[in-house]
Design a protein around this motif. Structure first.
Motif, short mmCIF file in Angstrom:
data_model
loop_
_atom_site.label_atom_id
_atom_site.label_comp_id
_atom_site.label_asym_id
_atom_site.label_seq_id
_atom_site.Cartn_x
_atom_site.Cartn_y
_atom_site.Cartn_z
N ASP A 232 38.09 20.10 78.88
CA ASP A 232 36.61 19.85 78.25
C ASP A 232 36.03 18.67 78.38
N PRO A 233 34.55 18.77 78.35
CA PRO A 233 33.79 17.65 78.32
C PRO A 233 34.25 16.61 77.14
N TRP A 234 33.91 15.36 77.26
CA TRP A 234 34.24 14.15 76.39
C TRP A 234 33.26 13.97 75.12
N THR A 235 32.05 13.10 75.71
CA THR A 235 31.41 13.01 74.52
C THR A 235 29.97 14.14 74.21
N ALA B 203 31.32 4.07 76.59
CA ALA B 203 31.78 3.16 77.38
C ALA B 203 32.96 3.64 78.13
N LEU B 204 33.91 4.14 77.31
CA LEU B 204 35.30 4.54 77.83
C LEU B 204 35.07 6.01 78.81
N GLU B 205 34.26 6.78 78.55
CA GLU B 205 34.37 8.11 79.35
C GLU B 205 33.36 7.34 80.78
N LYS B 206 32.53 6.54 80.69
CA LYS B 206 32.05 6.03 81.96
C LYS B 206 33.22 5.18 82.82
N GLN B 207 33.73 4.59 82.10
CA GLN B 207 34.92 3.88 82.67
C GLN B 207 35.92 4.74 83.68
N LYS C 285 30.48 19.50 85.74
CA LYS C 285 30.33 18.62 87.02
C LYS C 285 28.95 18.07 87.07
N THR C 286 27.95 19.03 86.76
CA THR C 286 26.44 18.46 86.65
C THR C 286 26.30 17.37 85.74
N GLU C 287 26.91 17.44 84.49
CA GLU C 287 26.93 16.51 83.37
C GLU C 287 27.33 15.24 83.88
N PHE C 288 28.38 15.18 84.57
CA PHE C 288 29.40 14.14 85.07
C PHE C 288 28.80 13.37 86.07
N GLN C 289 27.86 14.17 86.86
CA GLN C 289 27.25 13.59 88.22
C GLN C 289 26.05 12.52 87.87
N GLN C 290 25.82 12.64 86.54
CA GLN C 290 24.76 11.72 85.83
C GLN C 290 25.39 10.33 85.81
N ILE C 291 26.74 10.42 85.68
CA ILE C 291 27.58 9.27 85.20
C ILE C 291 28.29 8.80 86.26
N THR C 292 28.77 9.29 87.41
CA THR C 292 29.51 8.84 88.27
C THR C 292 29.12 9.41 89.66
#
Length: 432
Positions: free
Chosen positions: A178-181, A201-205, A221-228
């Motif tokens: 599942d997603p985090w935030t 911050a923890l999610e990004k780390q 995947k699309t959501e996380f691609q904005q972070i990493t």
């Protein structure tokens, strides 16, 4: 004459909270990966809590654990056990993810949500991180393991992976079921601004430290691609070959929902359609039955009562996975309900894939352009509706009822093979 060299299996450590006898969908994903990984020359070693506080228990799943697999266990401190001293009902429902509407929350529930959200970041299993890192650091070094996998929720397990990556330099795959935030219940935890920032911050780390991210949906995947910029692979949940079960098709026109129905997972439009069909069609009113197999919030039950359908309900409650499979196969129609929110477009319930091989038509209701809608249309396993599709929803249910009367009601799926657990495990093995 040269002897063929035998390739030694690669050892991979899997860190998970949910493991048999835990029930519910969270346990199935890695139970099945562990089953099939040896066929791809990978030896899974599973690390779990010794004394977990599972909100749902299914002892029948213990027999599905692969024989010979190494399972490591270490004690865990469970805050939900302490919370149950103050309110057993609230602690149990919150641990299941069932949160009452704000206006109906008791003082104790509000307090528990505030404490859970702001003092247990990222979640109530955070105290397991430090002792796990200490134990696993020694084990990984002794066993010469160079690859680990963490799976969440609970997302605190990713912090174990983070620490092991930083201290030992192991290859780390972080699996997000599942997603985090952005997961639906996150907004209900009464988070302070400081707590929200800490989660982010923890999610990004985690996302920027892991070697590989695995997600279960395309939207995530699309959501996380904005972070990493780290590689992200979509490996959905799936279905496995079920053992033969004896069942007889329901005589009634049953619409069955299997799994939890949270307070916001409440498609009032469906209850209104069913209410109107019961009023307008004498045959339908005699044949219709609504099955709930799993936890159902009071909010949902009250909505159904308001529509005058209480007498049509068969509220069975939680059953074992084996029994759930029987309900899937014998029901006339299977219901899949998701909260009508942008945040839930990424949610692909594990039961969807079992639904798809049940040979029963699916009626799914959720947000527009969700990943579930994409899969159902792609596999021709049912119909997908939004929360405003009254006329089309009513028409399809009536068409299914006529097919039920003619004994021709079934689904006609296509292209399901890629969702088999073995095919999905092959995709995972390539990342390892």
């Amino acid at each position: 004459m040269s002897l063929r060299k035998i390739k030694v299996p690669k050892k991979v450590l899997i860190i998970t909270y949910y493991w048999p006898p835990a029930g519910g969908p969270g346990v199935q994903r890695w139970l099945k990966f562990v089953k099939y990984l040896p066929e791809f020359n990978i030896e899974p070693i599973v690390y779990i809590p010794e004394n977990p506080n599972y909100p749902i228990v299914d002892d029948s799943l213990v027999s599905e654990v692969s024989k010979g697999v190494t399972v490591l266990k270490q004690p865990i401190k469970e805050p939900y056990r302490l919370a149950s001293v103050f309110s057993k009902k609230s602690s149990k429902t919150i641990s299941k993810g069932i949160i009452s509407e704000q206006k109906k929350q008791s003082f104790i529930e509000k307090a528990m949500l505030y404490i859970r959200g702001n003092y247990f970041i990222p979640d109530a299993r955070k105290s397991w991180v430090k002792p796990s890192v200490a134990f696993l650091s020694d084990y990984i070094s002794k066993e010469k393991i160079d690859t680990i996998i963490t799976t969440g929720p609970p997302h605190s397990l990713h912090l174990i992976g983070l620490k092991l990556k930083e201290s030992l330099g192991v290859k780390w795959l972080a699996d997000f079921r599942d997603p985090w935030t952005t997961i639906g219940y996150h907004k209900q935890l009464k988070l302070t601004e400081a707590s929200k920032l800490k989660h982010k911050a923890l999610e990004k780390q985690v996302l920027n430290t892991a070697n590989q991210i695995i997600v279960t949906s395309f939207t995530t995947k699309t959501e996380f691609q904005q972070i990493t910029n780290k590689p992200i692979a979509v490996i959905t949940n799936g279905y496995d070959n079920e053992k033969h079960v004896n069942f007889t098709m329901d005589n009634k026109f049953t619409l069955s929902h299997i799994g939890s129905l949270l307070s916001k997972r409440n498609p009032v439009i469906l209850w209104k359609v069913l209410r109107d069909l019961v009023k307008e069609n004498v045959g339908f009113s005699k044949d219709f039955q609504l099955n709930f197999i799993g936890s159902v919030s009071e909010n949902v039950l009250n909505s159904i009562k308001t529509c005058g359908l209480s007498d049509c309900i068969n509220n069975t409650g939680y059953v074992s996975h084996k029994e759930a499979v029987v309900f899937q196969k014998k029901s006339q129609i299977l219901l899949l309900i998701e909260i009508n929110s942008e945040d839930t477009k990424c949610i692909i319930p594990g039961k969807l894939f079992e639904y798809m091989i049940s040979n029963r038509p699916i009626i799914a209701i959720g947000p527009k352009d969700s990943d579930v809608e994409k899969i159902i249309k792609e596999t021709n396993t049912g119909n997908y509706f939004n929360y405003t599709d009254y006329e089309s929803l009513k028409r399809i249910i009536l068409e299914h009822y006529i097919a039920f009367q003619n004994k021709t009601l079934q689904s006609h799926p296509i292209g399901l093979q890629k969702y088999h657990r073995k095919a999905l495990t092959e995709s995972l093995s390539k990342l390892l």
